[in-house]
Write a protein that holds these residues in place. Structure first.
Motif, PDB file in Angstrom:
ATOM      1  N   ASN A  47       0.827  -1.215   0.000  1.00 61.50           N
ATOM      2  CA  ASN A  47       0.000   0.000   0.000  1.00 61.50           C
ATOM      3  C   ASN A  47       0.860   1.264   0.000  1.00 61.50           C
ATOM      4  O   ASN A  47       0.508   2.276  -0.619  1.00 61.50           O
ATOM      5  CB  ASN A  47      -0.934  -0.004   1.215  1.00 61.50           C
ATOM      6  CG  ASN A  47      -1.991  -1.082   1.120  1.00 61.50           C
ATOM      7  OD1 ASN A  47      -2.364  -1.495   0.037  1.00 61.50           O
ATOM      8  ND2 ASN A  47      -2.470  -1.561   2.264  1.00 61.50           N
ATOM      9  N   LYS A  48       1.997   1.193   0.708  1.00 62.99           N
ATOM     10  CA  LYS A  48       2.883   2.357   0.776  1.00 62.99           C
ATOM     11  C   LYS A  48       3.539   2.639  -0.582  1.00 62.99           C
ATOM     12  O   LYS A  48       3.592   3.779  -1.033  1.00 62.99           O
ATOM     13  CB  LYS A  48       3.951   2.123   1.846  1.00 62.99           C
ATOM     14  CG  LYS A  48       4.871   3.315   2.065  1.00 62.99           C
ATOM     15  CD  LYS A  48       5.880   3.029   3.169  1.00 62.99           C
ATOM     16  CE  LYS A  48       6.815   4.227   3.356  1.00 62.99           C
ATOM     17  NZ  LYS A  48       7.822   3.966   4.422  1.00 62.99           N
TER      18      LYS A  48
ATOM     19  N   GLU B 152       0.910   3.819  -3.229  1.00 67.15           N
ATOM     20  CA  GLU B 152      -0.055   4.772  -2.658  1.00 67.15           C
ATOM     21  C   GLU B 152      -0.634   5.701  -3.721  1.00 67.15           C
ATOM     22  O   GLU B 152      -1.818   6.026  -3.706  1.00 67.15           O
ATOM     23  CB  GLU B 152       0.637   5.574  -1.560  1.00 67.15           C
ATOM     24  CG  GLU B 152      -0.290   6.511  -0.806  1.00 67.15           C
ATOM     25  CD  GLU B 152       0.437   7.240   0.313  1.00 67.15           C
ATOM     26  OE1 GLU B 152      -0.231   8.011   1.032  1.00 67.15           O
ATOM     27  OE2 GLU B 152       1.672   7.060   0.451  1.00 67.15           O
ATOM     28  N   HIS B 153       0.198   6.134  -4.660  1.00 66.53           N
ATOM     29  CA  HIS B 153      -0.247   7.063  -5.702  1.00 66.53           C
ATOM     30  C   HIS B 153      -0.457   6.354  -7.051  1.00 66.53           C
ATOM     31  O   HIS B 153      -0.636   7.034  -8.079  1.00 66.53           O
ATOM     32  CB  HIS B 153       0.777   8.182  -5.856  1.00 66.53           C
ATOM     33  CG  HIS B 153       1.028   8.932  -4.585  1.00 66.53           C
ATOM     34  ND1 HIS B 153       0.067   9.693  -3.959  1.00 66.53           N
ATOM     35  CD2 HIS B 153       2.149   9.005  -3.797  1.00 66.53           C
ATOM     36  CE1 HIS B 153       0.571  10.231  -2.857  1.00 66.53           C
ATOM     37  NE2 HIS B 153       1.833   9.829  -2.730  1.00 66.53           N
ATOM     38  N   HIS B 154      -0.417   5.030  -7.016  1.00 61.92           N
ATOM     39  CA  HIS B 154      -0.604   4.255  -8.262  1.00 61.92           C
ATOM     40  C   HIS B 154      -1.495   3.030  -7.969  1.00 61.92           C
ATOM     41  O   HIS B 154      -1.142   1.895  -8.247  1.00 61.92           O
ATOM     42  CB  HIS B 154       0.749   3.799  -8.824  1.00 61.92           C
ATOM     43  CG  HIS B 154       1.718   4.909  -9.057  1.00 61.92           C
ATOM     44  ND1 HIS B 154       1.720   5.651 -10.209  1.00 61.92           N
ATOM     45  CD2 HIS B 154       2.701   5.405  -8.259  1.00 61.92           C
ATOM     46  CE1 HIS B 154       2.682   6.569 -10.125  1.00 61.92           C
ATOM     47  NE2 HIS B 154       3.289   6.440  -8.959  1.00 61.92           N
ATOM     48  N   GLU B 155      -2.656   3.303  -7.361  1.00 60.43           N
ATOM     49  CA  GLU B 155      -3.538   2.223  -6.890  1.00 60.43           C
ATOM     50  C   GLU B 155      -4.019   1.326  -8.027  1.00 60.43           C
ATOM     51  O   GLU B 155      -4.203   0.114  -7.839  1.00 60.43           O
ATOM     52  CB  GLU B 155      -4.733   2.822  -6.154  1.00 60.43           C
ATOM     53  CG  GLU B 155      -4.342   3.536  -4.858  1.00 60.43           C
ATOM     54  CD  GLU B 155      -5.538   4.178  -4.187  1.00 60.43           C
ATOM     55  OE1 GLU B 155      -6.651   4.087  -4.756  1.00 60.43           O
ATOM     56  OE2 GLU B 155      -5.370   4.769  -3.112  1.00 60.43           O
TER      57      GLU B 155
ATOM     58  N   TYR C  94       3.899   0.881 -15.163  1.00 62.44           N
ATOM     59  CA  TYR C  94       4.390   1.460 -13.909  1.00 62.44           C
ATOM     60  C   TYR C  94       5.843   1.896 -14.061  1.00 62.44           C
ATOM     61  O   TYR C  94       6.229   2.987 -13.632  1.00 62.44           O
ATOM     62  CB  TYR C  94       4.251   0.427 -12.779  1.00 62.44           C
ATOM     63  CG  TYR C  94       4.845   0.870 -11.462  1.00 62.44           C
ATOM     64  CD1 TYR C  94       4.209   1.828 -10.677  1.00 62.44           C
ATOM     65  CD2 TYR C  94       6.053   0.336 -11.020  1.00 62.44           C
ATOM     66  CE1 TYR C  94       4.760   2.231  -9.469  1.00 62.44           C
ATOM     67  CE2 TYR C  94       6.606   0.727  -9.813  1.00 62.44           C
ATOM     68  CZ  TYR C  94       5.960   1.679  -9.034  1.00 62.44           C
ATOM     69  OH  TYR C  94       6.511   2.085  -7.843  1.00 62.44           O
TER      70      TYR C  94
ATOM     71  N   THR D 128       6.014   4.966 -16.253  1.00 59.56           N
ATOM     72  CA  THR D 128       5.499   6.174 -15.601  1.00 59.56           C
ATOM     73  C   THR D 128       6.455   6.688 -14.525  1.00 59.56           C
ATOM     74  O   THR D 128       6.799   7.873 -14.495  1.00 59.56           O
ATOM     75  CB  THR D 128       4.114   5.894 -14.976  1.00 59.56           C
ATOM     76  OG1 THR D 128       3.233   5.418 -15.982  1.00 59.56           O
ATOM     77  CG2 THR D 128       3.546   7.159 -14.339  1.00 59.56           C
ATOM     78  N   VAL D 129       6.872   5.784 -13.645  1.00 55.37           N
ATOM     79  CA  VAL D 129       7.692   6.182 -12.496  1.00 55.37           C
ATOM     80  C   VAL D 129       9.165   6.317 -12.875  1.00 55.37           C
ATOM     81  O   VAL D 129       9.892   7.119 -12.297  1.00 55.37           O
ATOM     82  CB  VAL D 129       7.508   5.172 -11.334  1.00 55.37           C
ATOM     83  CG1 VAL D 129       8.358   5.546 -10.135  1.00 55.37           C
ATOM     84  CG2 VAL D 129       6.028   5.107 -10.933  1.00 55.37           C
TER      85      VAL D 129
END
Length: 749
Positions: free
Chosen positions: A263-264, A267-270, A320, A323-324
């Motif tokens: 979750n941590k 957090e910004h990529h649910e 992901y 993007t990141v």
């Protein structure tokens, strides 16, 4: 709605419980019919009583164990009957004899579940001795005919053993599939729901207890029958399904283990994790579908192709990363790759079960040899020393036997003093509902009372509507059969049908059925009240007084599980028996701890000592087991040639935390902890290995920006990241567990 009801009825009629109840009812009714036709009902009624008394000891297991159980129950029932009936002539002789018999027979329960049912047969024999009083030579005849009824029970059991066992195994596998599917589904919900986490964890713990019980029953059925002659092809396939189910449970326990970290990171990529969660639920649905097909005995229906969801998982990992960007995305990407690997392994296990079920693996051999398989069965020790060791008030069974003896004497005395009609019903109620623990006794008391009141109400309506003895006879037989069907699964429903059966039987004998209903309710209330008073005030067995030993066993089992994983990581032999045995014990002990906590939470508030701290310990034990399972499944699937010193040092640190927790719980002197700087240095070495691999990959990308990662190299990266993270997490959990145990002991003192 109607379709669900129809399906439930069909499943019930196919169940082994219904088949067994049909068999027992036939065994009871046939002698009575013969007795009526020959005008010798009293004699054949004794045979029926013998059949009834010994049928309770006929529980799932090997033919040999069932036969020994029924014969032992027959001998104890005969002994209890003849001694009680002879002693009944003199009250001053009867009371001490009854006290000795009740205590001795109930004390047999120290030898486990089957022994407790044999004990139940003996206690029932004592109670029923007061229902049919005999004199002179009739006592001996009645006793011998009870013995004949026991042999009749044995004959039916042996004759129908193959059919009954086949259905028990099939139903057991179906139930295990369904429970495992629910377990996977709740694990998935825990990954996405934060508001209902406590309730979900409680449901998860309850499911683990049920799954452990299911596994133990299936081990007994699949591994303990005709070991010398080996497995039939059909049974081999059933064993293979069971083995895969155990592996699926381990995978689901480990997948995903660290929700907080997931979750941590996302957090910004649910949305990235959505297909992974969807895949978890689809795996659960697939197992549930398989359970439904197996339960109905039908061919497997067309299965949904999960490859599109798996492809979406892979695409989400790529998106992901895009993007990141690397290197920031590397940790999350590796975690998702590990998660996908776990889910694909689960899918492979489920597909393997589907192939076995569809008879596509008929030539595959079982991975457990007969002698090896025997090690997975929980064997009961019948050494006489066990009686001696438990002969003190430290033993829960000793206290239960003493408590039951006093309760029976009080109930019997009340029946004599107040000249209660059918006073033996008071004794019968106590024998049926009293258990060693408060919670189980309370639960059975409530179910017995509800069942009796509902059954009495239904019987009263039927008696008002009809006065036909043939209707009473038919309903008494049907009620008896349904009571026996539900007695293990739903005691409240069983109590309804027991009450109906008893009332209709007495309605055949006595004209005033309403008087029978009145006394039945009154006697049940009296018996339940005495039972609850004795369990509350006579050497009460509160869970808080014994839960520490269960905590100790759970920590020991987890520690041993970790040790076997470490041993395998060092040696990596093909034989994984020691690992699987350790895993089995860890799962069982965790289930025992879950069950003990659930019982404790249902006790009076004044007796729930340190409930919050115990809940924390239960949760940490469960989390530790999940983390160990995650480490174990990865190590078993990924061979490693060398084991680093840093790995060994961190494992030693985890083991030290668990050892100190055990020493604290057992009031022993603590061993020295591993110095924190050494552990930190070991962390650094593991990180260094990971960083070296990252540097190699970074150089590759510098030379060629979009160069695909080599699958083997990615596996090395995953291993370095996962093992490092799992070890760090295990150190944290074991440290928290040690701290919780220390605080628990501090609060106690």
């Amino acid at each position: 709605m109607l379709m669900n009801a129809g399906s439930s009825i069909r499943n019930f009629l196919k169940s082994s419980d219904f088949l067994k109840s049909l068999l027992v009812t036939f065994g009871i009714v046939l002698p009575i019919i013969i007795g009526i036709s020959l005008d010798m009902l009293p004699y054949f009624l004794s045979v029926a009583i013998g059949m009834f008394l010994t049928s309770s000891s006929d529980v799932p297991g090997s033919r040999r164990h069932k036969s020994i159980g029924i014969l032992t129950a027959t001998l104890i029932a005969m002994l209890a009957t003849i001694v009680t009936t002879f002693a009944a002539a003199n009250l001053y002789i009867l009371l001490p004899i009854m006290a000795i018999l009740v205590f001795a027979i109930s004390f047999i329960s120290v030898y486990g579940f089957r022994a407790s049912l044999i004990s139940f047969s003996g206690l029932l024999a004592i109670v029923l001795s007061f229902a049919h009083k005999q004199t002179g030579i009739d006592i001996l005849i009645h006793t011998l005919l009870i013995g004949a009824g026991g042999l009749w029970s044995l004959l039916l059991s042996v004759s129908f053993h193959p059919l009954l066992q086949k259905r028990q195994i099939n139903n057991g596998l179906t139930e295990c599939l369904s429970l495992t599917a629910k377990y996977i589904r709740i694990r998935g919900k825990l990954a996405i729901e934060n508001t209902n986490e406590s309730n979900l964890k409680t449901e998860l713990y309850d499911l683990q207890v049920k799954i452990n019980d299911s596994h133990e029953s299936l081990r007994e059925l699949l591994l303990n029958e005709r070991q010398t002659s080996g497995f039939s092809n059909f049974k081999r396939k059933q064993l293979l399904i069971f083995i895969e189910l155990i592996d699926i449970l381990e995978l689901s326990l480990a997948n995903p283990a660290n929700y907080e970290r997931i979750n941590k990171i996302f957090e910004h990529h649910e949305k990235v994790t959505d297909p992974f969660i969807e895949l978890v639920f689809e795996l659960s649905n697939r197992l549930e579908q398989l359970a439904l097909c197996m339960g109905k005995g039908k061919k497997l229906t067309p299965i949904k192709d999960l490859e599109p969801i798996i492809n979406r998982c892979r695409l989400n990992i790529q998106d992901y990363i895009a993007t990141v960007k690397l290197p920031q995305a590397r940790e999350g990407a590796l975690l998702l790759h590990n998660l996908l690997d776990y889910e694909e392994k689960q899918l492979q296990k489920i597909q393997s079960i589907e192939r076995i079920y569809q008879d596509l693996e008929s030539n595959r051999k079982s991975s457990l040899r007969n002698k090896e398989g025997q090690r997975f069965i929980t064997h009961q020790d019948y050494d006489l020393n066990i009686l001696r060791e438990n002969f003190s008030f430290k033993s829960p069974i000793f206290k239960h036997s003493a408590r039951l003896t006093i309760a029976m004497l009080v109930g019997f005395s009340i029946g004599i003093i107040f000249s209660i009609q059918n006073a033996y019903w008071i004794l019968l109620t106590m024998v049926v509902i009293m258990r060693p623990g408060y919670t189980l006794t309370k639960e059975r008391s409530k179910h017995r009372l509800y069942g009796t009141l509902i059954g009495a109400g239904i019987a009263a309506v039927i008696v008002l509507l009809t006065q036909n003895t043939y209707v009473y006879a038919m309903l008494s037989v049907i009620s008896l059969m349904l009571a026996l069907s539900f007695i293990q699964k739903n005691y409240r429903t069983s109590s309804i049908f027991i009450t109906l059966s008893v009332i209709f039987i007495y309605a055949l004998i006595k004209p005033d059925a309403f008087e029978v209903i009145e006394f039945r309710v009154l006697d049940t209330l009296t018996g339940a009240l005495i039972a609850m008073l004795t369990i509350s005030f006579l050497w009460p067995a509160w869970e808080s007084s014994g839960i520490k030993s269960i905590i100790v066993q759970a920590i020991k089992a987890n520690r041993n599980y970790l040790t076997e994983i470490n041993n395998y990581y060092h040696h990596q032999k093909d034989n994984t028996t020691a690992y699987k045995l350790a895993r089995k014990e860890a799962f069982l002990e965790m289930g025992n701890l879950n069950a003990a906590f659930q019982r404790m939470s249902q006790e009076p508030k004044s007796r729930q000592q340190n409930l919050g701290k115990i809940y924390e310990i239960v949760g940490l034990n469960h989390t530790f087991l999940a983390a160990v399972a995650a480490l174990g499944t990865f190590i078993l699937s990924n061979k490693n040639k060398t084991v680093s010193h840093s790995f060994e040092l961190i494992i030693e640190s985890i083991d030290t935390n668990l050892t100190q927790a055990l020493q604290t719980a057992q009031n022993e002197e603590l061993i020295d902890s591993i110095k924190e700087d050494k552990v930190a240095e070991a962390y650094g070495q593991l990180e260094e290995k990971y960083n070296e691999l990252v540097a190699i990959r970074t150089q590759e990308l510098e030379r060629e920006e979009n160069k695909p990662i080599d699958p083997g190299f990615r596996k090395n990266l995953q291993e370095a990241r996962l093992i490092s993270d799992q070890l760090k997490w295990l150190v944290t959990i074991s440290g928290s567990l040690k701290k919780a145990v220390i605080e628990f002991e501090g609060k106690k003192s």
